[in-house]
Design a protein around this motif. Sequence first.
Motif, mmCIF file in Angstrom:
data_model
loop_
_atom_site.group_PDB
_atom_site.id
_atom_site.type_symbol
_atom_site.label_atom_id
_atom_site.label_comp_id
_atom_site.label_asym_id
_atom_site.label_seq_id
_atom_site.Cartn_x
_atom_site.Cartn_y
_atom_site.Cartn_z
ATOM 1 N N MET A 142 0.845 -1.189 0.000
ATOM 2 C CA MET A 142 0.000 0.000 0.000
ATOM 3 C C MET A 142 0.880 1.239 0.000
ATOM 4 S SD MET A 142 -3.080 -0.614 2.655
ATOM 5 C CE MET A 142 -2.465 -1.943 3.665
ATOM 6 N N TYR A 143 0.399 2.289 -0.615
ATOM 7 C CA TYR A 143 1.110 3.563 -0.554
ATOM 8 C C TYR A 143 1.204 4.014 0.901
ATOM 9 C CZ TYR A 143 0.970 4.258 -5.573
ATOM 10 O OH TYR A 143 1.175 4.130 -6.915
ATOM 11 N N SER A 144 2.291 4.675 1.258
ATOM 12 C CA SER A 144 2.393 5.132 2.637
ATOM 13 C C SER A 144 1.557 6.394 2.824
ATOM 14 C CB SER A 144 3.850 5.401 3.002
ATOM 15 O OG SER A 144 4.335 6.431 2.194
ATOM 16 N N VAL A 145 1.137 6.632 4.063
ATOM 17 C CA VAL A 145 0.276 7.781 4.359
ATOM 18 C C VAL A 145 0.859 8.492 5.570
ATOM 19 C CG1 VAL A 145 -2.025 8.478 5.092
ATOM 20 C CG2 VAL A 145 -1.765 6.549 3.539
ATOM 21 N N SER A 146 0.880 9.802 5.524
ATOM 22 C CA SER A 146 1.385 10.552 6.671
ATOM 23 C C SER A 146 0.377 10.497 7.814
ATOM 24 C CB SER A 146 1.613 12.007 6.249
ATOM 25 O OG SER A 146 1.597 12.822 7.394
ATOM 26 N N PRO A 147 0.843 10.352 9.058
ATOM 27 C CA PRO A 147 -0.075 10.321 10.207
ATOM 28 C C PRO A 147 -0.885 11.615 10.340
ATOM 29 C CG PRO A 147 2.116 9.622 10.842
ATOM 30 C CD PRO A 147 2.238 10.145 9.454
ATOM 31 N N THR A 148 -0.408 12.710 9.734
ATOM 32 C CA THR A 148 -1.182 13.950 9.823
ATOM 33 C C THR A 148 -2.471 13.847 9.003
ATOM 34 O OG1 THR A 148 0.112 14.809 7.995
ATOM 35 C CG2 THR A 148 0.797 15.465 10.197
ATOM 36 N N ASN A 149 -2.474 12.943 8.036
ATOM 37 C CA ASN A 149 -3.690 12.679 7.271
ATOM 38 C C ASN A 149 -4.461 11.595 8.038
ATOM 39 O OD1 ASN A 149 -5.608 12.382 5.330
ATOM 40 N ND2 ASN A 149 -4.157 12.113 3.641
ATOM 41 N N GLN A 150 -5.089 12.024 9.155
ATOM 42 C CA GLN A 150 -5.512 11.082 10.185
ATOM 43 C C GLN A 150 -6.419 9.948 9.711
ATOM 44 O OE1 GLN A 150 -7.811 12.474 13.550
ATOM 45 N NE2 GLN A 150 -5.984 12.369 14.795
ATOM 46 N N GLU A 151 -7.539 10.315 9.077
ATOM 47 C CA GLU A 151 -8.508 9.284 8.702
ATOM 48 C C GLU A 151 -7.892 8.256 7.749
ATOM 49 O OE1 GLU A 151 -10.998 8.638 10.747
ATOM 50 O OE2 GLU A 151 -12.432 8.486 9.101
ATOM 51 N N LEU A 152 -7.175 8.771 6.755
ATOM 52 C CA LEU A 152 -6.571 7.876 5.767
ATOM 53 C C LEU A 152 -5.509 6.996 6.420
ATOM 54 C CD1 LEU A 152 -6.772 7.249 2.768
ATOM 55 C CD2 LEU A 152 -4.936 8.864 2.347
ATOM 56 N N PHE A 153 -4.754 7.588 7.352
ATOM 57 C CA PHE A 153 -3.721 6.842 8.070
ATOM 58 C C PHE A 153 -4.347 5.675 8.842
ATOM 59 C CE2 PHE A 153 -0.982 6.209 11.840
ATOM 60 C CZ PHE A 153 0.218 5.937 11.195
ATOM 61 N N HIS A 154 -5.491 5.959 9.483
ATOM 62 C CA HIS A 154 -6.145 4.918 10.268
ATOM 63 C C HIS A 154 -6.848 3.891 9.378
ATOM 64 C CE1 HIS A 154 -5.718 7.913 13.692
ATOM 65 N NE2 HIS A 154 -4.991 6.855 14.015
ATOM 66 N N LEU A 155 -7.293 4.344 8.207
ATOM 67 C CA LEU A 155 -7.853 3.387 7.233
ATOM 68 C C LEU A 155 -6.768 2.389 6.839
ATOM 69 C CD1 LEU A 155 -9.914 2.390 5.102
ATOM 70 C CD2 LEU A 155 -9.001 4.120 3.557
ATOM 71 N N ARG A 156 -5.556 2.899 6.674
ATOM 72 C CA ARG A 156 -4.440 2.033 6.285
ATOM 73 C C ARG A 156 -4.152 1.012 7.390
ATOM 74 N NH1 ARG A 156 1.174 1.477 5.931
ATOM 75 N NH2 ARG A 156 1.946 1.225 3.796
ATOM 76 N N ILE A 157 -4.169 1.487 8.629
ATOM 77 C CA ILE A 157 -3.932 0.575 9.761
ATOM 78 C C ILE A 157 -5.003 -0.518 9.789
ATOM 79 C CG2 ILE A 157 -3.924 0.388 12.279
ATOM 80 C CD1 ILE A 157 -2.591 3.053 12.438
ATOM 81 N N LEU A 158 -6.268 -0.104 9.583
ATOM 82 C CA LEU A 158 -7.357 -1.088 9.599
ATOM 83 C C LEU A 158 -7.167 -2.150 8.521
ATOM 84 C CD1 LEU A 158 -10.544 1.061 10.232
ATOM 85 C CD2 LEU A 158 -9.581 -0.698 11.706
ATOM 86 N N LEU A 159 -6.787 -1.688 7.311
ATOM 87 C CA LEU A 159 -6.605 -2.646 6.213
ATOM 88 C C LEU A 159 -5.470 -3.624 6.513
ATOM 89 C CD1 LEU A 159 -7.123 -0.268 3.187
ATOM 90 C CD2 LEU A 159 -8.552 -2.228 3.762
ATOM 91 N N ASN A 160 -4.525 -3.186 7.342
ATOM 92 C CA ASN A 160 -3.422 -4.066 7.719
ATOM 93 C C ASN A 160 -3.802 -5.076 8.788
ATOM 94 O OD1 ASN A 160 -1.101 -3.658 6.186
ATOM 95 N ND2 ASN A 160 -0.734 -1.668 7.164
ATOM 96 N N HIS A 161 -4.966 -4.849 9.455
ATOM 97 C CA HIS A 161 -5.346 -5.726 10.561
ATOM 98 C C HIS A 161 -6.694 -6.408 10.405
ATOM 99 C CE1 HIS A 161 -2.126 -3.378 12.450
ATOM 100 N NE2 HIS A 161 -1.962 -4.446 13.199
ATOM 101 N N VAL A 162 -7.479 -5.979 9.430
ATOM 102 C CA VAL A 162 -8.815 -6.547 9.275
ATOM 103 C C VAL A 162 -8.928 -7.220 7.913
ATOM 104 C CG1 VAL A 162 -11.289 -6.017 9.207
ATOM 105 C CG2 VAL A 162 -9.775 -4.769 10.762
ATOM 106 N N LYS A 163 -9.436 -8.472 7.934
ATOM 107 C CA LYS A 163 -9.628 -9.202 6.675
ATOM 108 C C LYS A 163 -11.106 -9.206 6.304
ATOM 109 C CE LYS A 163 -5.959 -12.572 7.588
ATOM 110 N NZ LYS A 163 -5.705 -13.924 8.042
#
Length: 332
Positions: free
Chosen positions: A263-284
């Motif tokens: 996945m493309y990296s996302v800056s933590p300052t882009n909060q919602e997108l950053f957390h969407l990325r975390i979710l995709l890494n942990h939720v199937k």
Amino acid sequence: MRTAEVVDRYISAQLPNPELYPRLHELVVKHMIHGPCGPRCMKDGKCSKHFPHDFQEETKLDEDGYPSYARPDNGITVTKSSGFVVNNRYVVPHCPNLLLELNCHINVEVVSSIKAVKYLYKYIFKGHDSAAMKIVDGSVVYDECESFLDSRYMGSAEAVWRILGYELHGQSHSISRLPLHLPGEQRVSFVDAENEDELRAAMEKMSMLMEYFELNSRDPKARELYYHEIPEKYTWKKISTSGEPTKMQWCERKSHFNVIGRMYSVSPTNQELFHLRILLNHVKGAKSFEDLKRVDGQDEPCQTFTQTCLELGLVKDDKEWEKVLNESKNYH
Ligand SMILES: [Zn+2]
């Protein structure tokens, strides 16, 4: 900026103005002049390096990306000691900065087409260095019959490599880059903004991420995988069903292929997108953006991706510190 303008920034095929740039002018005349042509470059009555070139007002790139550099007919000439008169038609393309720095002949050209890749690949496939010669009693003997048979020179290191049967070149994994975006914020591309049909078609196009949710809805096997694992088992392919326009879709891979999804990296300052990325890494197996916000299959999804991450304990908020401070306040 046009490519030709970029070329002009770094590469010149002209004599510099001797009053404005005396040093550069001197170096171009000393190192970067081709001519007069002689036996070294002439082939079949023509210069093999295509000198002298025609005068040309500005740099142009042809459809293959090959440039012909600006060589304006601006009257700047130099007469060499041999009497040979040099103008812009005889200047070898060079980089003025490099020339000033290194004070020697450096031909710099633009390589911007896909042919550069072919050029590099050629070295892998064109075969071995060959030499046709024989040394008898210390002197080189040329045997015409023998030279007819192709002879091959191979060093000991390469010989061992081949005896052991190793590959001569290798290819590693290919990386499949996965886009990330918030709902309704996928990238849309179109040529003609006036054309409503084209706009609508562009808006309806599914991104890799949206198609990933669709894939989870129709294929139970995909639900066993994280988003970044999808390219290992599925390939992003054009699908055409009769009567409908073609579209891109994740399709199951028929044969094994070394692909890694990232996945493309996302800056933590882009909060919602950053957390969407975390979710995709942990939720199937999420079937939609909303589905991704549901914690433990609850009916009511969380408000935001950030909230969902907090609920799942994937990130921590400042509450911990507030609690500590409250506790110490009460204690004291
Ligand atoms: Zn020549």
